[in-house]
Design an enzyme around this catalytic site. Structure first.
Site, short mmCIF file in Angstrom:
data_model
loop_
_atom_site.label_atom_id
_atom_site.label_comp_id
_atom_site.label_asym_id
_atom_site.label_seq_id
_atom_site.Cartn_x
_atom_site.Cartn_y
_atom_site.Cartn_z
N LYS A 13 0.83 -1.22 0.00
CA LYS A 13 0.00 0.00 0.00
C LYS A 13 0.87 1.27 0.00
O LYS A 13 0.64 2.18 -0.78
CB LYS A 13 -0.93 0.03 1.23
N ARG A 88 -9.31 0.69 9.08
CA ARG A 88 -8.89 -0.67 9.40
C ARG A 88 -9.94 -1.42 10.21
O ARG A 88 -9.71 -2.58 10.56
CB ARG A 88 -7.60 -0.61 10.22
N ARG A 127 11.85 -6.12 4.97
CA ARG A 127 11.55 -4.71 4.69
C ARG A 127 12.45 -3.78 5.49
O ARG A 127 12.71 -4.00 6.67
CB ARG A 127 10.09 -4.42 5.05
N ARG A 159 11.45 -1.62 10.90
CA ARG A 159 10.40 -1.15 11.81
C ARG A 159 10.27 -2.10 13.00
O ARG A 159 10.37 -3.30 12.83
CB ARG A 159 9.06 -1.15 11.06
N ARG A 170 0.02 -9.00 13.58
CA ARG A 170 -0.57 -8.04 12.63
C ARG A 170 -1.43 -8.75 11.60
O ARG A 170 -2.48 -8.26 11.20
CB ARG A 170 0.54 -7.22 11.96
#
Ligand code: AMP
Length: 215
Positions: A13, A88, A127, A159, A170
């Site tokens: 996204k 969300r 990532r 992160r 998550r």
């Protein structure tokens, strides 16, 4: 164009939102980026949000609703916006509908990036991101210079919620609390599902093809 970029964590996204910003000049509104900036600056909001974020839980709806309401009323949203990471939950989507009605800016399309779990886990674990919001993948999209952001020259990092324990949570949270929005927007005729496993440029071409229908 008022766009929602939808999908699980790691679906792309943020990456696609940034390409869209360059393409059509409307702002990306990433609630994750807004929260992370608050965590970095040590604001009251950041301190309250950090514990939820580190565990991979959602920050309470009330907090997010205030953020999004103020952000959508800013001047740069007058020609449109790209929502990335909001809504969300169904209550967030309901509130969004009320806000958008108030300001006369209905959602044109919800772009749902579909990616299987195993690909998401691989992407998230590799990532790297920058505080400017840019994100990289150590294998498929590494920064040009080791650990340095191509865009702003700052050091990239992992992160805290991209660690294994948080990632599994998550994905669970996404399935339970966020996935119901697929039906929610499909029923409104706004949902377009795209194959998010394609490479970054291919997904972007697919997005442009969808948006061309609204031009
Ligand atoms: P993201 O950068 O979109 O993956 O978001 C990172 C984290 O920020 C999430 O795991 C949540 O803890 C929090 N967050 C971001 N957007 C929302 C939202 N709309 N509602 C609740 N929590 C959010």
């Amino acid at each position: 164009m008022n766009i929602i970029l939808f999908g699980p964590p790691g679906a792309g996204k943020g990456t696609q939102a940034k390409k869209l910003v360059d393409f059509n000049g409307i702002p990306q509104i990433s609630t994750g980026d807004i929260l992370r900036a608050n965590v970095r600056e040590g604001t009251e909001l950041g301190l309250a949000a950090k514990a939820y974020m580190d565990k991979g839980e959602l920050v309470p709806d009330q907090v997010l609703i205030g953020i999004i309401k103020n952000r959508l009323k800013e001047q740069d949203c007058c020609k449109g916006f790209i929502l990335d990471g909001y809504p969300r939950t169904v209550p967030q989507a309901d509130v969004l509908a009320v806000i958008l009605k108030e300001i006369g800016k209905p959602i044109n399309v919800v772009l749902n990036l579909e990616v299987p779990d195993e690909v998401l886990v691989d992407r998230i674990s590799k990532r790297l991101m920058c505080k400017c919001g840019a994100s990289y993948h150590t294998v498929s999209n590494p920064p040009k210079k080791d650990n340095i952001c191509d865009l702003c020259g700052c050091e990239v990092f992992q992160r805290s919620d991209d660690r294994e324990e948080a990632v599994q949570n998550r994905l669970k949270v996404y399935k339970k609390q966020t996935q119901p929005l697929i039906d929610y927007y499909a029923k409104q005729g706004l949902l377009v599902t795209l194959d998010g496993t394609k490479n970054i440029d291919e997904v972007f071409e697919d997005i442009k093809a969808v948006l061309a229908k609204f031009a």
